[in-house]
Design an enzyme around this catalytic site. Structure first.
Site, PDB file in Angstrom:
ATOM      1  N   SER A 233      43.248  -2.457 -49.510  1.00 34.08           N
ATOM      2  CA  SER A 233      44.610  -1.959 -49.459  1.00 34.08           C
ATOM      3  C   SER A 233      44.617  -0.449 -49.225  1.00 34.08           C
ATOM      4  O   SER A 233      43.945   0.010 -48.293  1.00 34.08           O
ATOM      5  CB  SER A 233      45.331  -2.376 -50.741  1.00 34.08           C
ATOM      6  N   ASP A 300      49.046 -12.297 -45.516  1.00 31.64           N
ATOM      7  CA  ASP A 300      49.211 -10.969 -46.122  1.00 31.64           C
ATOM      8  C   ASP A 300      49.958 -10.063 -45.142  1.00 31.64           C
ATOM      9  O   ASP A 300      49.608  -9.980 -43.967  1.00 31.64           O
ATOM     10  CB  ASP A 300      47.820 -10.401 -46.443  1.00 31.64           C
ATOM     11  N   HIS A 337      47.572 -11.009 -50.855  1.00 33.89           N
ATOM     12  CA  HIS A 337      47.054  -9.642 -50.692  1.00 33.89           C
ATOM     13  C   HIS A 337      45.866  -9.367 -51.616  1.00 33.89           C
ATOM     14  O   HIS A 337      45.065  -8.469 -51.351  1.00 33.89           O
ATOM     15  CB  HIS A 337      48.180  -8.643 -50.976  1.00 33.89           C
TER      16      HIS A 337
END
Lengths: 414, 414
Positions: A233, A300, A337
């Protein structure tokens, strides 16, 4: 539950194979022929780097009630034992440096976690990751002296996406005056900001990491080395800048070898948002000895952010955790995610063949560390990763104190 | 944070005072003159019994994902250390017996927690409390050999109130054929149900507790003894039946002393729902050597349930935690009902004088064990009472197993 590390012990030749094949696994040939079907060693290799990125999350204190919110929990010497990466793990490293970041521009609150306490350990800095180096023992498994950099992402919520703008800025510190490549100003700010008033960010995260990489490359200049960067991320975005920075500015070779080519630098990035524009991608593609593998999960949303005027770089490994028969269907934005879910996906990915089958016996219960994603029939508690009593520790007189931070010997830590 | 046990160590005379005054504190005179202003020793005494009721919650596994859902977590020998009642605590007990309950009628789900696992430890029983006896060391503080019975309540949600009916049934096991007094059928079922197929409830909770009380009264018949019962919410209701049962049927005296009066039996009940009708109250009022103190909190709804055709018994201590300047205002149904909040309320109760002032320095952070009730400025994590990793324990090979139950030597435990 079963663990794939057990299997490794029984098949030493398999462990040898990583040591022998490490350049291929680190993308020397851009992972050609290794991704579909996904090479067995490469599965284990990617999961290993995922676990090193996960260690940054599991060492992070995001409880705003704590005066240590935004800091690490465990000292460098205890990190791997405390985050569950010591028992049964043949990949052996020593943590040499903790990294701190700040931001000189306004960024979403999730990027820099701030304590509610008036006695907060820091008003502006967050612990943002670590540098580790392979031990002699680990070198027999990994085949070289690896310098590993793990960048922490945001905590597991995704609220910050709504606050994420798409403004691009030049990156003069990385591209030495070439202002054509533009990058997301948030990632660049986290990576390069310093703050003269801050005990931990008198220098930027960038300066900290480059200084330590320089020191380690020098220390091991007579051995075969590599540099690996990992992150999930936001950590993947900052890791992208860091990987390019290291190669673009020659930090992957000893100081006295200015004309030789540097060591291989590889970034394993999970659920990475986009980082820069097409000029940024062009600049990346001209760099030697730099490889990027991005693991992205079908549903995602983050790999598509920011949506306009950004380009993706490196090689993509596109998994799909909704195919897993272990997980609740269809899942949700958090589970798609999640880094742990990505590792589960890599373990069972079947590519064009379709379907899902765990090829490495990674413990499925890890998926529920920060999620309620496993099917109920596995009877694994949801979001089970937590300190005993959330860090409240009873004292000899019976009272309770919040003790959620181990001191370390960082000279910069006050 | 400060703990009032510290103060006790510094003022031995104060501890003497409980030993000297224990009959008064246990309600010999129905707490006349002790409640407003609330006697200092009595505050500490009530809080002590509240903590013994809280121990039943903190030892209970309510995680339905676990095959041990509905069972205890810690063995009898470890109980007080594990629930934080050993360090700095001068009240010393030895747990002698664990109690199990089932229900032969349908009761709200919260009353009997059932595991989702096919390998559940029990299909029909729940761990429902414990019996402990004061040690020689504890006797110097408490003034007599006390037999303590702690009844666990439901877990901290209040959903079950909606499922609570108000049906009354006679209680022939307690009142020996006198069918006039009627009690709530749910409480009576939990207290008296057995199940021939059940390893742990071949006998009812009632039979288990009476057998152990009989044994202990016999064992200590040459000493001065008392029996104290404590419980919160459902535990207070079942404790009410148990207290009356013990006295009505003479279990508070040795077998060979049929004609003498029994020892003092006192129930300290927190947030108790109503238990029986007016005939039940009349039957209670005729019993000798039985005292009941009910602590109720101003905005808690449970003491008014069931609302029709029920009578309250015993002496009420009506506190009001919304007066506390430590808690978020106004609170909510969970915080008003919470046992930890009740203990905080007892520590600071000012009666007719009004206001709130902590008279005993009980650690305020305990209020947040299962709540988000303390004001944010105290920087205590919310709902902080939790096992390390919710009971997931890493094995030597790196895998993780749920280990949330200590075996014990209960002969009935399979």
């Amino acid at each position: 539950m079963r663990n794939w590390f057990k299997r490794k012990k029984k098949s030493t030749d398999k462990m040898d194979s990583i040591a022998k094949r490490w350049k291929l696994l680190s993308g020397k040939n851009n992972w050609e022929g290794l991704l579909d079907p996904l090479d067995h060693d490469l599965r284990r290799y990617i999961i290993h780097y995922g676990e090193m990125a996960q260690a940054s999350y599991d060492n992070f204190n995001s409880d705003r009630a704590s005066k240590n919110a935004g800091n690490f929990r465990y000292s460098k010497n205890h990190l791997f034992a405390k985050v569950g990466l010591e028992k049964g793990n043949l990949f052996k490293y020593r943590v040499t440096k903790y990294l701190y970041a700040t931001s000189s521009i306004q960024v979403p609150e999730a990027f820099i976690v701030k304590s509610l306490s008036r006695e907060s350990w820091s008003k502006e800095s967050n612990w943002i990751g670590f540098i580790a180096v392979v031990t002699d023992e680990g070198k027999t498994i990994l085949g070289r002296r690896e310098i590993l950099i793990s960048w922490r992402g945001t905590v597991q919520t995704l609220d910050w996406v709504d606050d994420l703008d798409c403004f691009q800025v030049p990156a003069p510190k990385i591209f030495r005056g070439n202002t054509d490549p533009e990058v997301h100003r948030g990632w660049y700010s986290i990576y390069t900001s310093d703050d003269a008033r801050s005990p931990l960010n008198k220098t930027s995260a960038r300066d900290q990491v480059l200084e330590e990489v320089t020191r380690l490359v020098e220390e091991y200049k007579h051995e075969e080395i590599s540099i690996t960067i990992t992150g999930h991320s936001m950590g993947a975005a900052v890791g992208t800048l860091n990987a390019i920075d290291i190669v673009a500015n020659g930090f992957n070779k000893p100081r006295d070898k200015g004309m030789t080519s540097g060591c291989l630098v590889t970034a394993f990035l999970f659920a990475s948002p986009r980082v820069g524009d097409s000029n940024f991608r062009n600049a990346f593609s001209k760099l030697e000895n730099l490889r990027i593998l991005r693991v992205s999960n079908a549903f995602d949303i983050i790999p598509n952010y920011p949506m306009v005027d950004y380009s993706e770089i490196g090689v993509e490994l596109a998994i799909d955790t909704t195919k897993s028969n272990y997980l609740k269907v269809p899942g949700d934005v958090r589970s798609w995610h999640s880094l742990e879910a990505h590792m589960h996906g890599v373990a069972g990915f079947q590519g064009a063949k379709g379907g899902f089958k765990l090829e490495v016996q990674r413990d499925i219960s890890l998926v529920n560390k920060h999620l309620d994603a496993l099917k109920d029939e596995y009877c694994v508690p949801s979001s089970w990763w937590v300190e005993k009593n959330n860090g409240m520790v009873q004292q000899d007189d019976g009272s309770w104190n919040l003790m959620d931070h181990e001191d370390d010997d960082d000279s910069t830590y006050t």
